[in-house]
Design an enzyme around this catalytic site. Structure first.
Site, PDB file in Angstrom:
ATOM      1  N   GLN A 164       0.829  -1.202   0.000  1.00 35.79           N
ATOM      2  CA  GLN A 164       0.000   0.000   0.000  1.00 35.79           C
ATOM      3  C   GLN A 164       0.862   1.250   0.000  1.00 35.79           C
ATOM      4  O   GLN A 164       1.828   1.290   0.750  1.00 35.79           O
ATOM      5  CB  GLN A 164      -0.910   0.004   1.234  1.00 35.79           C
ATOM      6  CG  GLN A 164      -1.979   1.074   1.182  1.00 35.79           C
ATOM      7  CD  GLN A 164      -2.803   1.157   2.478  1.00 35.79           C
ATOM      8  OE1 GLN A 164      -2.650   0.352   3.379  1.00 35.79           O
ATOM      9  NE2 GLN A 164      -3.660   2.139   2.558  1.00 35.79           N
ATOM     10  N   GLY A 296       2.488   0.996  11.709  1.00 35.31           N
ATOM     11  CA  GLY A 296       2.051   0.328  12.920  1.00 35.31           C
ATOM     12  C   GLY A 296       1.561  -1.070  12.580  1.00 35.31           C
ATOM     13  O   GLY A 296       1.870  -2.051  13.246  1.00 35.31           O
ATOM     14  N   GLY A 297       0.797  -1.129  11.516  1.00 32.70           N
ATOM     15  CA  GLY A 297       0.283  -2.409  11.074  1.00 32.70           C
ATOM     16  C   GLY A 297      -0.138  -2.313   9.631  1.00 32.70           C
ATOM     17  O   GLY A 297      -0.313  -1.217   9.097  1.00 32.70           O
ATOM     18  N   MET A 298      -0.270  -3.459   8.980  1.00 32.58           N
ATOM     19  CA  MET A 298      -0.746  -3.502   7.607  1.00 32.58           C
ATOM     20  C   MET A 298      -1.640  -4.721   7.463  1.00 32.58           C
ATOM     21  O   MET A 298      -1.258  -5.834   7.811  1.00 32.58           O
ATOM     22  CB  MET A 298       0.445  -3.550   6.635  1.00 32.58           C
ATOM     23  CG  MET A 298       0.046  -3.623   5.163  1.00 32.58           C
ATOM     24  SD  MET A 298      -0.835  -2.117   4.625  1.00 32.58           S
ATOM     25  CE  MET A 298      -1.974  -2.842   3.446  1.00 32.58           C
ATOM     26  N   GLU A 299      -2.821  -4.462   6.921  1.00 37.66           N
ATOM     27  CA  GLU A 299      -3.914  -5.428   6.929  1.00 37.66           C
ATOM     28  C   GLU A 299      -3.798  -6.507   5.859  1.00 37.66           C
ATOM     29  O   GLU A 299      -4.800  -6.831   5.208  1.00 37.66           O
ATOM     30  CB  GLU A 299      -5.232  -4.665   6.780  1.00 37.66           C
ATOM     31  CG  GLU A 299      -5.418  -3.905   5.445  1.00 37.66           C
ATOM     32  CD  GLU A 299      -4.912  -2.471   5.441  1.00 37.66           C
ATOM     33  OE1 GLU A 299      -3.982  -2.173   6.197  1.00 37.66           O
ATOM     34  OE2 GLU A 299      -5.442  -1.660   4.658  1.00 37.66           O
ATOM     35  N   ASN A 300      -2.644  -7.054   5.643  1.00 38.50           N
ATOM     36  CA  ASN A 300      -2.504  -8.070   4.605  1.00 38.50           C
ATOM     37  C   ASN A 300      -3.421  -9.260   4.913  1.00 38.50           C
ATOM     38  O   ASN A 300      -3.391  -9.789   6.022  1.00 38.50           O
ATOM     39  CB  ASN A 300      -1.040  -8.478   4.492  1.00 38.50           C
ATOM     40  CG  ASN A 300      -0.170  -7.305   4.083  1.00 38.50           C
ATOM     41  OD1 ASN A 300      -0.511  -6.571   3.158  1.00 38.50           O
ATOM     42  ND2 ASN A 300       0.926  -7.096   4.782  1.00 38.50           N
ATOM     43  N   GLU A 324      -6.302  -3.577  12.251  1.00 45.65           N
ATOM     44  CA  GLU A 324      -5.957  -4.383  11.063  1.00 45.65           C
ATOM     45  C   GLU A 324      -6.980  -5.484  10.831  1.00 45.65           C
ATOM     46  O   GLU A 324      -7.331  -5.793   9.693  1.00 45.65           O
ATOM     47  CB  GLU A 324      -4.539  -4.950  11.181  1.00 45.65           C
ATOM     48  CG  GLU A 324      -3.439  -3.919  11.478  1.00 45.65           C
ATOM     49  CD  GLU A 324      -3.466  -2.669  10.604  1.00 45.65           C
ATOM     50  OE1 GLU A 324      -4.033  -2.707   9.492  1.00 45.65           O
ATOM     51  OE2 GLU A 324      -2.932  -1.623  11.046  1.00 45.65           O
ATOM     52  N   HIS A 327      -9.991  -4.129   9.079  1.00 47.12           N
ATOM     53  CA  HIS A 327      -9.785  -3.966   7.636  1.00 47.12           C
ATOM     54  C   HIS A 327     -10.215  -5.213   6.845  1.00 47.12           C
ATOM     55  O   HIS A 327     -10.401  -5.137   5.633  1.00 47.12           O
ATOM     56  CB  HIS A 327      -8.309  -3.709   7.336  1.00 47.12           C
ATOM     57  CG  HIS A 327      -7.902  -2.270   7.347  1.00 47.12           C
ATOM     58  ND1 HIS A 327      -8.533  -1.307   6.593  1.00 47.12           N
ATOM     59  CD2 HIS A 327      -6.886  -1.628   7.999  1.00 47.12           C
ATOM     60  CE1 HIS A 327      -7.914  -0.133   6.789  1.00 47.12           C
ATOM     61  NE2 HIS A 327      -6.925  -0.297   7.644  1.00 47.12           N
ATOM     62  N   TYR A 407      -8.407   8.856   8.683  1.00 49.56           N
ATOM     63  CA  TYR A 407      -8.738   7.982   9.810  1.00 49.56           C
ATOM     64  C   TYR A 407      -9.737   8.661  10.753  1.00 49.56           C
ATOM     65  O   TYR A 407     -10.796   8.119  11.063  1.00 49.56           O
ATOM     66  CB  TYR A 407      -7.488   7.667  10.634  1.00 49.56           C
ATOM     67  CG  TYR A 407      -6.448   6.817   9.954  1.00 49.56           C
ATOM     68  CD1 TYR A 407      -5.676   7.321   8.910  1.00 49.56           C
ATOM     69  CD2 TYR A 407      -6.204   5.513  10.371  1.00 49.56           C
ATOM     70  CE1 TYR A 407      -4.701   6.548   8.306  1.00 49.56           C
ATOM     71  CE2 TYR A 407      -5.230   4.732   9.766  1.00 49.56           C
ATOM     72  CZ  TYR A 407      -4.481   5.248   8.737  1.00 49.56           C
ATOM     73  OH  TYR A 407      -3.526   4.479   8.144  1.00 49.56           O
ATOM     74  N   MET A 581       7.343   5.037  10.699  1.00 48.85           N
ATOM     75  CA  MET A 581       7.332   6.436  10.264  1.00 48.85           C
ATOM     76  C   MET A 581       6.576   7.348  11.231  1.00 48.85           C
ATOM     77  O   MET A 581       7.008   8.463  11.498  1.00 48.85           O
ATOM     78  CB  MET A 581       6.779   6.542   8.843  1.00 48.85           C
ATOM     79  CG  MET A 581       7.699   5.853   7.829  1.00 48.85           C
ATOM     80  SD  MET A 581       7.295   6.247   6.116  1.00 48.85           S
ATOM     81  CE  MET A 581       5.826   5.275   5.878  1.00 48.85           C
TER      82      MET A 581
HETATM   83  N1  BES Z   1      -3.365   0.419   5.954  1.00 44.68           N
HETATM   84  C1  BES Z   1      -2.697   1.092   7.003  1.00 44.68           C
HETATM   85  C2  BES Z   1      -1.239   1.291   6.760  1.00 44.68           C
HETATM   86  C3  BES Z   1      -0.923   2.162   5.573  1.00 44.68           C
HETATM   87  C4  BES Z   1      -1.536   3.393   5.423  1.00 44.68           C
HETATM   88  C5  BES Z   1       0.000   1.745   4.633  1.00 44.68           C
HETATM   89  C6  BES Z   1      -1.238   4.183   4.316  1.00 44.68           C
HETATM   90  C7  BES Z   1       0.291   2.526   3.543  1.00 44.68           C
HETATM   91  C8  BES Z   1      -0.333   3.745   3.376  1.00 44.68           C
HETATM   92  C9  BES Z   1      -2.899   0.374   8.323  1.00 44.68           C
HETATM   93  O1  BES Z   1      -4.120  -0.262   8.434  1.00 44.68           O
HETATM   94  C10 BES Z   1      -2.876   1.409   9.404  1.00 44.68           C
HETATM   95  O2  BES Z   1      -3.727   2.238   9.392  1.00 44.68           O
HETATM   96  N2  BES Z   1      -1.930   1.337  10.320  1.00 44.68           N
HETATM   97  C11 BES Z   1      -1.829   2.289  11.413  1.00 44.68           C
HETATM   98  C12 BES Z   1      -2.302   1.703  12.695  1.00 44.68           C
HETATM   99  C13 BES Z   1      -3.639   2.207  13.138  1.00 44.68           C
HETATM  100  C14 BES Z   1      -4.035   1.625  14.467  1.00 44.68           C
HETATM  101  C15 BES Z   1      -3.800   3.699  13.135  1.00 44.68           C
HETATM  102  C16 BES Z   1      -0.367   2.660  11.553  1.00 44.68           C
HETATM  103  O3  BES Z   1       0.440   2.211  10.760  1.00 44.68           O
HETATM  104  O4  BES Z   1      -0.046   3.401  12.468  1.00 44.68           O
HETATM  105 ZN    ZN Z   2      -5.689   1.150   8.510  1.00 46.40          ZN
END
Ligand code: BES
Ligand code: ZN
Length: 630
Positions: A164, A296-300, A324, A327, A407, A581
């Protein structure tokens, strides 16, 4: 902002008449997906003419040369008379493209755009299956190749992908648009002793030895998914089950801590299903990555990827797991049609995540996250330039929505609808929504149309009350926004007020504080502090030496704002280990803003850290350091 050839211009260039297109706007023969595709300006694909419906990968993970190489066989659904298919290609080395008999097919690669890559046009010559032999570039944006020293075990190298939003075109030659769903299968060959995992069914959990002493793993995904959800990781991985259909993969050194932290995942799955219908992906496993994982996470699908920074020993960051998991409905089942609609993924998921947290841990805990999110929303709006700033719109150009507004403005929007119609009605609506659009892309306009048809049903008073179009398309925050308030955070605010009034650190009762309470406290401290006060804070609350990466990041933000030298050694150490990041972006930004004091620290830390960062994290840091101090 950026220049790219529009789909229409590409069509003209290739001589496919747009008349033919207009006539062909009917469902495709196989019925897997409707033939109308949202206009995605982040892809070169022309799905109305010819689209990829299935990807079959046979790849070797070559750790020596930091590249994957092998073949991709693509199934193409083409309109009658379609001459060619256009794929997205970011830096791939294309060696050969053939039909399934091995007859070469002519290709042309268009001009390379720094962000989008290049269009790879392949002549079909009547074929519906094509085979591409290729290799990824050593700097492929989706892939991070970690040397063994950068892993927990220190003995074997590691590879992971992050697709993503549009990175997968750097290792998979396909149509890399969230509206073009594809089933897939893969065989991944890795050096002996390494384990490969992917975001699909694991057909060979133990791997199969190859004739040349390596090991192959096979996977498949029978649900059509947007291609950003194809994910791979290879490492010295171990597995621990958490329930009949869930478990955690990570390096052995972290396995027990991870399993303990995520103990509640089965409860979360049950809660999610109870809310919005069956989990449709089979297993729900998690992979805890090395600390350089950029998110933080990725919803693979079937295999959520997670940062190790959420393993804090107190389960206070399991909201990321709930997120995740959520998602699996909002994002993976019903997918934003383009990245202009990302709030349909992230805003829905943030709302849904909070409902899971409430179901599993109760209203107070859920309110804690929701209230913090509301605060982040307000500061994101302020940072974007205030209530009139275009970047505060939910639907805008792709990537335009500022900070995490997709978000938190998105989740606040849904909470506002929930409050207006009542929870039961809204839940029934959402459940229907996920069923109606399962395995399909969705646009902002499509959601609003559906909401009007199935929830509002012509109720003019309700329509006026909701302000749907203002929420979806206008900047700022509509005045009906619902703010959930947390009693726990109110308690922290009282501690904070006493401290900010000059009270001693020793009087702050941090006993049992969760990550979220720490965040509220540290973020609420005015930026300007004396060195003596900073020392009191650091020593009294053990900030520089804290095991919680969130706490340390929030502390360094204050330290940097005050050019507090004693924090610099541990700050540098932090920046060279953590690559998430969200936690390091504010630190580089803060350092860059501190001119002659901060810039050398940032440059120095980045020079040391860069080889251990994901390509995306490195690019982000380079961008921050390239901006002049203002
Ligand atoms: N899908 C996102 C990660 C993402 C966002 C990847 C934009 C590439 C581009 C993932 O589900 C996400 O939102 N992760 C958050 C954690 C959440 C609890 C807010 C993160 O990475 O902090
Ligand atoms: Zn997300």
């Amino acid at each position: 902002m950026r220049s790219f050839i529009s789909a229409a211009a590409l069509l003209l260039l290739t001589g496919v008449s747009s008349m033919a297109l207009a006539q062909d706007a009917q469902p495709m023969a196989d019925g897997a997906q409707s033939a109308s595709f949202a206009d995605d300006v982040w892809t070169y694909a022309e799905p109305e003419t010819a689209r990829v419906s299935h990807v079959d990968l046979d790849l070797v993970a070559d750790f020596e040369n930091k590249r994957v190489y092998g073949t991709a066989v693509l199934d193409i659904v083409a309109e009658p008379g379609a001459q060619s298919v256009v794929l997205d290609d970011k830096g791939l080395r294309i060696d050969l493209v053939t039909d399934m008999d091995g007859t070469p097919l002519p290709i042309s690669v268009g001009e390379q755009d720094e962000m989008l890559g290049a269009p790879l046009r392949i002549r079909l010559n009547g074929n519906s299956k094509i085979k591409i032999s290729y290799a990824s570039a050593p700097g492929a944006e989706a892939l991070q190749w970690l040397p063994k020293e950068a892993t927990a075990g220190g003995e074997k190298p590691y590879l992971f992908s992050q697709g993503q939003p549009i990175n997968n075109r750097s290792w998979i030659p396909t149509q890399d648009s969230p509206g073009i769903r594809q089933t897939w299968e893969a065989r991944i060959t890795v050096p002996q002793g390494l384990v490969a995992v992917m975001s699909g069914d694991k057909l060979t959990p133990d791997g199969v030895p190859t004739a040349d002493g390596r090991v192959s793993y096979r996977f498949k995904m029978d649900n059509a998914v947007p291609p950003y959800l194809i994910a791979l990781a290879v490492g010295d991985l171990a597995f621990k089950p958490l329930g009949p259909n869930s478990g955690v993969y990570t390096e052995v050194a972290m396995l027990d801590a991870a399993a303990d932290e995520f103990q509640d995942v089965e409860k979360m799955i049950a809660a999610a299903e109870d809310l919005y219908g069956p989990y449709r992906w089979g297993r729900y496993d998690m992979l805890v990555l090395p600390p350089s994982f950029p998110y933080g996470g990725m919803e693979n699908p079937t295999l959520t990827f997670l940062t190790p920074t959420i393993i804090t020993g107190d389960r206070s960051n399991t909201d990321v797991v709930a997120h995740e998991l959520a998602h699996s409905w909002s994002g993976n089942l019903v997918t934003n049609a383009t990245w202009s609609d990302s709030w349909l993924n992230e805003g829905f998921t943030t709302y849904f995540e909070n409902r899971i947290m409430e179901a599993v841990y109760g209203k107070d805990r859920a309110a804690l996250y929701a209230d913090l999110d509301y605060g982040t929303m307000l500061s994101d709006i302020a940072a974007a330039g205030g209530m009139d700033a275009p970047a505060t719109r939910l639907h805008g150009d792709p990537g335009e929505t500022a900070g995490q507004l997709d978000y938190f403005k998105g989740s606040t929007f849904l909470r506002t609808i929930e409050k207006a119609v009542g929870r039961d009605r809204f839940d029934a609506y959402l459940r229907g929504y996920f069923d109606r659009f399962a395995f399909q892309p969705q646009t902002t306009a499509g959601f609003l149309t559906d909401l009007r048809a199935h929830l509002i049903k012509g109720d003019a008073a309700l329509e006026r009350e909701l302000k749907l179009d203002q929420w979806a398309y206008q900047p700022g925050l509509p005045d009906n926004a619902v703010h959930i308030q947390s009693a726990t955070l109110a308690q922290v605010d009282r501690e904070l007020a006493a401290f900010n009034a000059g009270g001693p650190v020793s009087a702050v009762d941090t006993q049992g504080w969760s990550t979220q309470q720490w965040m509220r406290f540290l973020r609420g401290i005015p930026r300007e502090q004396s060195a003596a006060r900073l020392q009191e804070l650091d020593e009294g609350l053990n900030l520089s030496g804290n095991g919680n990466a969130y706490v340390r990041s929030a502390w360094y933000e204050i330290a940097i704002a005050n050019r507090y030298d004693p924090a610099v050694p541990s700050l540098k150490q932090y920046l060279t280990t953590v690559g998430r990041m969200l936690l390091i972006r504010p630190l580089y930004q803060g350092l860059a803003a501190q001119g002659s004091w901060g810039r050398p620290i940032a440059t120095d830390a980045f020079a040391q850290a860069k080889s251990g960062y994901h390509p995306m994290t490195a690019a982000m840091t380079e961008r921050i350091l390239a901006e002049p101090t203002n």
